[in-house]
Design an enzyme around this catalytic site. Structure first.
Site: not given
Ligand code: PDD
Length: 290
Positions: A33, A52, A100, A102, A148, A181, A206
């Site tokens: 996403y 990304r 379903r 895997h 992501k 993070e 991320l």
């Molecule tokens: N989250 N790290 C994680 C685990 C994240 O889920 C996000 C963003 C970031 C920052 O990435 P960016 O600057 O590209 O938004 C870092 C989004 C906002 C969310 O899941 O809602």
């Protein structure tokens, strides 16, 4: 006005928008996403987000649902149909619908694409009032946090723990006592020696688009920083800390586990970088480029 979602080729009111119970996103969290901020009607750092997305898709071997140009057009259309001038666009791509099992579906099925938009905060004029409290929480995620994916259960549990403790974000700490993070944001500090630092990119975090955009601004402005990780002890001793994300922009972290970071006020470096970022996204700022 009812909200409109894009679902696999159609624009539908939310109450009619649905995906199959055999969508692999629902069954396996088999999808990726993006969250893209919209400010004054513009998609912010769209290119970084689409880059990304392409990388995430390639890493998990899901085909792109459409060309980059077509995807950009859908994102704009969904923002426009929802009258979102300040807020965000959400998009997710899953491996599609199949019985379903895997392994990947064979023969292949088309990837499924959902796009929604919603109104949200515009960048505030100043960082005062934008600061947050955070808690610390064990990082219990998988070994590929650089992708992501929509598999966010550890992040959900971490953010819920933060909420239950009256905080906004959970700062994730690995088994060696190092900060990775936030549960949904990257984190930066001004350490006790005054050095601006954020962890270097590796599979434990991320690669944030806001992080990348801010690094571009730091380089342009010749502001020193280091891509060097830090421990929880260093975070606790930091002069300043802040988050970066699509929804937080540059957001001061003022308290950690109930104790102030620095003097518990927005620090001078965070203030300057907030202003730089606000200018980047077109908000009001004294530091705006001419
Ligand atoms: N989250 N790290 C994680 C685990 C994240 O889920 C996000 C963003 C970031 C920052 O990435 P960016 O600057 O590209 O938004 C870092 C989004 C906002 C969310 O899941 O809602």
């Amino acid at each position: 006005m009812s909200r409109i979602a894009y679902v696999n080729g159609r624009y539908l009111p939310h109450r009619e928008a649905a995906v199959s119970i055999e969508d692999r996103g629902y069954q396996f969290a088999d999808g990726v996403y993006e969250v893209i901020p919209v400010l004054a009607g513009r998609l912010i750092d769209e290119g970084l987000h689409l880059d990304r997305l392409a990388r995430s898709l390639a890493e998990v071997r899901i085909a792109s649902p459409m060309s980059r140009a077509a995807l950009g057009a859908v994102l704009r259309e969904v923002a426009w149909r929802n009258r979102v001038r300040d807020g965000m666009v959400y998009l997710q791509v899953t491996r599609g619908v199949a019985r379903r099992e895997h392994p990947f579906p064979a023969p292949r099925v088309p990837p499924a694409l959902v796009v929604t938009a919603r109104r949200g905060a515009r960048v505030p004029d100043a960082p005062d009032g934008w600061g947050i409290a955070a808690i610390t929480w064990p990082d219990e995620r998988w070994a590929r946090c650089d992708i992501k994916t929509i598999g966010l259960l550890p992040n959900v549990l971490a953010r819920q723990a933060a909420r239950e403790q009256g905080a906004y974000e959970a700062v994730l700490v690995d088994g060696a006592g190092n900060v990775t993070e936030g549960a949904a944001a990257n984190i930066w500090i001004v350490d006790d020696a005054g050095v601006l630092r954020t962890r270097a990119l590796d599979p434990a975090i991320l690669p944030g688009c806001t992080r990348a955009a801010l690094i571009g601004l730091l380089q342009k402005e010749d502001i020193g920083f280091e891509e060097r990780g830090f421990s929880l002890a260093e975070l606790r001793a930091a002069r300043e800390a802040f988050l970066t994300s699509a929804t937080s922009f540059v957001r001061p972290v003022l308290r950690l586990d109930g104790a102030p970071i620095g003097d518990g006020e927005v620090g001078p470096v965070t203030r300057r970088l907030f202003a730089l970022f606000a200018a980047h996204v077109g908000g009001k700022s004294n530091h705006a480029d001419p």
